[in-house]
Scaffold this motif. Structure first.
Motif, PDB file in Angstrom:
ATOM      1  N   VAL A  66       2.839  -2.389  -1.052  1.00 22.77           N
ATOM      2  CA  VAL A  66       1.843  -1.328  -0.864  1.00 22.77           C
ATOM      3  C   VAL A  66       0.809  -1.860   0.124  1.00 22.77           C
ATOM      4  N   GLU A  67       0.898  -1.424   1.367  1.00 23.07           N
ATOM      5  CA  GLU A  67       0.045  -1.983   2.421  1.00 23.07           C
ATOM      6  C   GLU A  67      -1.437  -1.827   2.098  1.00 23.07           C
ATOM      7  N   ARG A  68      -1.817  -0.703   1.513  1.00 22.33           N
ATOM      8  CA  ARG A  68      -3.233  -0.483   1.189  1.00 22.33           C
ATOM      9  C   ARG A  68      -3.755  -1.506   0.187  1.00 22.33           C
ATOM     10  N   GLU A  69      -2.872  -2.029  -0.642  1.00 27.81           N
ATOM     11  CA  GLU A  69      -3.308  -3.020  -1.630  1.00 27.81           C
ATOM     12  C   GLU A  69      -3.808  -4.274  -0.945  1.00 27.81           C
ATOM     13  N   VAL A  70      -3.123  -4.715   0.093  1.00 27.55           N
ATOM     14  CA  VAL A  70      -3.531  -5.917   0.810  1.00 27.55           C
ATOM     15  C   VAL A  70      -4.907  -5.728   1.434  1.00 27.55           C
ATOM     16  N   GLU A  71      -5.112  -4.588   2.097  1.00 34.91           N
ATOM     17  CA  GLU A  71      -6.383  -4.339   2.783  1.00 34.91           C
ATOM     18  C   GLU A  71      -7.516  -4.138   1.790  1.00 34.91           C
ATOM     19  N   LEU A  72      -7.256  -3.401   0.697  1.00 35.47           N
ATOM     20  CA  LEU A  72      -8.290  -3.170  -0.299  1.00 35.47           C
ATOM     21  C   LEU A  72      -8.674  -4.465  -1.016  1.00 35.47           C
ATOM     22  N   ARG A 113      -8.567  -7.405   0.210  1.00 33.79           N
ATOM     23  CA  ARG A 113      -9.370  -8.197   1.151  1.00 33.79           C
ATOM     24  C   ARG A 113     -10.817  -7.719   1.144  1.00 33.79           C
ATOM     25  N   ARG A 114     -11.023  -6.410   1.162  1.00 37.25           N
ATOM     26  CA  ARG A 114     -12.383  -5.856   1.144  1.00 37.25           C
ATOM     27  C   ARG A 114     -13.105  -6.179  -0.157  1.00 37.25           C
ATOM     28  N   VAL A 115     -12.402  -6.016  -1.255  1.00 41.31           N
ATOM     29  CA  VAL A 115     -13.008  -6.297  -2.556  1.00 41.31           C
ATOM     30  C   VAL A 115     -13.366  -7.776  -2.678  1.00 41.31           C
ATOM     31  N   ARG A 116     -12.468  -8.647  -2.240  1.00 44.70           N
ATOM     32  CA  ARG A 116     -12.740 -10.084  -2.331  1.00 44.70           C
ATOM     33  C   ARG A 116     -13.951 -10.459  -1.488  1.00 44.70           C
ATOM     34  N   SER A 117     -14.052  -9.897  -0.286  1.00 41.56           N
ATOM     35  CA  SER A 117     -15.186 -10.198   0.584  1.00 41.56           C
ATOM     36  C   SER A 117     -16.497  -9.760  -0.054  1.00 41.56           C
ATOM     37  N   ALA A 118     -16.526  -8.544  -0.613  1.00 41.57           N
ATOM     38  CA  ALA A 118     -17.740  -8.052  -1.263  1.00 41.57           C
ATOM     39  C   ALA A 118     -18.063  -8.861  -2.511  1.00 41.57           C
ATOM     40  N   TYR A 119     -17.024  -9.218  -3.258  1.00 45.80           N
ATOM     41  CA  TYR A 119     -17.227  -9.994  -4.479  1.00 45.80           C
ATOM     42  C   TYR A 119     -17.843 -11.355  -4.170  1.00 45.80           C
ATOM     43  N   LEU A 120     -17.328 -12.021  -3.143  1.00 46.25           N
ATOM     44  CA  LEU A 120     -17.850 -13.335  -2.776  1.00 46.25           C
ATOM     45  C   LEU A 120     -19.318 -13.248  -2.382  1.00 46.25           C
ATOM     46  N   ARG A 138     -13.752   2.789  -5.353  1.00 49.68           N
ATOM     47  CA  ARG A 138     -13.030   2.980  -6.609  1.00 49.68           C
ATOM     48  C   ARG A 138     -11.983   4.084  -6.477  1.00 49.68           C
ATOM     49  N   ARG A 139     -12.307   5.146  -5.742  1.00 53.97           N
ATOM     50  CA  ARG A 139     -11.325   6.210  -5.532  1.00 53.97           C
ATOM     51  C   ARG A 139     -10.125   5.684  -4.745  1.00 53.97           C
ATOM     52  N   GLU A 140     -10.398   4.901  -3.707  1.00 57.46           N
ATOM     53  CA  GLU A 140      -9.307   4.314  -2.922  1.00 57.46           C
ATOM     54  C   GLU A 140      -8.466   3.379  -3.790  1.00 57.46           C
ATOM     55  N   TRP A 141      -9.141   2.605  -4.623  1.00 61.21           N
ATOM     56  CA  TRP A 141      -8.452   1.649  -5.495  1.00 61.21           C
ATOM     57  C   TRP A 141      -7.520   2.365  -6.471  1.00 61.21           C
ATOM     58  N   ARG A 142      -8.003   3.455  -7.067  1.00 64.62           N
ATOM     59  CA  ARG A 142      -7.178   4.210  -8.014  1.00 64.62           C
ATOM     60  C   ARG A 142      -5.991   4.866  -7.306  1.00 64.62           C
ATOM     61  N   SER A 143      -6.213   5.369  -6.098  1.00 60.53           N
ATOM     62  CA  SER A 143      -5.114   5.960  -5.338  1.00 60.53           C
ATOM     63  C   SER A 143      -4.060   4.906  -5.030  1.00 60.53           C
ATOM     64  N   MET A 144      -4.532   3.735  -4.632  1.00 64.47           N
ATOM     65  CA  MET A 144      -3.603   2.627  -4.389  1.00 64.47           C
ATOM     66  C   MET A 144      -2.831   2.279  -5.644  1.00 64.47           C
ATOM     67  N   GLY A 145      -3.527   2.271  -6.785  1.00 65.87           N
ATOM     68  CA  GLY A 145      -2.883   1.947  -8.050  1.00 65.87           C
ATOM     69  C   GLY A 145      -1.794   2.936  -8.424  1.00 65.87           C
ATOM     70  N   ARG A 146      -2.024   4.202  -8.097  1.00 68.74           N
ATOM     71  CA  ARG A 146      -0.988   5.197  -8.381  1.00 68.74           C
ATOM     72  C   ARG A 146       0.258   4.956  -7.526  1.00 68.74           C
ATOM     73  N   THR A 147       0.046   4.523  -6.278  1.00 69.04           N
ATOM     74  CA  THR A 147       1.186   4.188  -5.422  1.00 69.04           C
ATOM     75  C   THR A 147       1.940   2.982  -5.972  1.00 69.04           C
ATOM     76  N   VAL A 148       1.192   1.998  -6.467  1.00 72.75           N
ATOM     77  CA  VAL A 148       1.827   0.829  -7.102  1.00 72.75           C
ATOM     78  C   VAL A 148       2.687   1.283  -8.277  1.00 72.75           C
ATOM     79  N   ALA A 149       2.141   2.160  -9.116  1.00 72.66           N
ATOM     80  CA  ALA A 149       2.880   2.639 -10.292  1.00 72.66           C
ATOM     81  C   ALA A 149       4.142   3.395  -9.880  1.00 72.66           C
TER      82      ALA A 149
END
Length: 268
Positions: A139-145, A147-154, A231-242
């Motif tokens: 899921v390509e969006r998972e990689v990009e999301l 990365r964004r989450v990790r950067s903000a978290y750090l 969070r909306r993008e994350w949930r959409s990505m999660g549905r694609t993963v499922a």
């Protein structure tokens, strides 16, 4: 200090050391007689320490709930206590070790100096470099999301979760000598056939629960609108993963680098 649930520790540490324990060779486990695992959590590392040695292994953690799990699942003795004020006499152990603890402490040197006090021989730390985590996914969006989450978290976390090259200096500040560092890569993979944990992780993505676990840190960096959009993008990505998982097409690989640092206590 950040608090974790037993389930979170299981998910993040599952499979660690299953493939190779060569990175632990510097701990000289077969020679040890008494080992203290600080920040033991539910006892994942403690089990390895006990399996690789004939030593008495003691689990210490500040969270009694996690220690209850460690006691039940490992059968090892447990002690509730603060890593910066260890309830043991000087030289009570010949090895004091921690895994993924220092990155969660505001002043990790305070803990390391306590480790050196209660150890008669060696101190070791196995700490993740969270800034160097690598992720690949179908899921390509998972990689990009991620990365964004990790950067903000750090940027938003209150401790240094990527200690990396600073660890040896912290060891030396506490009077530890002959400090040596090696790197271990924890390779976590999700692929068919999926187990119950894989399915649960997909559900957590689709509901946003996985992101919400880091909400406090992310909101320090992101505005309310930016967090909600993420969070909306994350949930959409999660549905694609499922969906991919349902079709048995989903694959994910995550590599987390860990620095294994070992130092020796100077003669007192």
């Amino acid at each position: 200090m950040r608090r974790f649930t037993a389930e979170y520790l299981r998910r993040t540490r599952e499979g660690m050391w299953d493939g190779s324990r060569a990175a632990l060779s510097a701990l000289a486990l077969p020679t040890r007689t008494r080992i203290l695992d600080v920040g033991a959590g539910t006892g994942e590392l403690s089990r390895v320490l006990a399996a690789e040695s004939d030593a008495e292994v003691v689990c210490l953690d500040a969270d009694p709930r996690l220690l209850g799990v460690a006691r039940d699942e490992t059968g090892l003795p447990v002690v509730a206590g603060d890593a910066t004020r260890l309830p043991f006499e000087t030289d009570a152990f010949d090895l004091v070790v921690c895994q993924a603890l220092l990155v969660n402490l505001p002043t990790p040197a305070d803990a390391l100096c306590e480790f050196a006090r209660v150890s008669s021989d060696s101190v070791a730390a196995v700490e993740p470099d969270n800034a160097a985590v690598g992720v690949d996914s179908t899921v390509e969006r998972e990689v990009e999301l991620e990365r964004r989450v990790r950067s903000a978290y750090l940027d938003g976390v209150a401790t240094d979760v990527a200690l990396g090259d600073t660890l040896p200096a912290l060891f030396e500040r506490c009077g530890l000598r002959d400090v040596r560092t090696s790197r271990y890569h924890h390779d976590k993979r999700v692929e068919p056939p999926y187990d119950a944990g894989d399915v649960e992780d997909a559900k957590r993505k689709a509901t946003g629960e996985g992101l919400d676990a880091h909400e406090t840190e992310l909101r320090r960096v992101l505005s309310a609108d930016a967090y909600d959009a993420l969070r909306r993008e994350w949930r959409s990505m999660g549905r694609t993963v499922a969906e991919q998982m349902h079709a048995e097409e989903y694959r994910r690989a995550e590599v987390v680098p860990f620095d294994v640092v070992v130092g020796h206590v100077a003669e007192r």
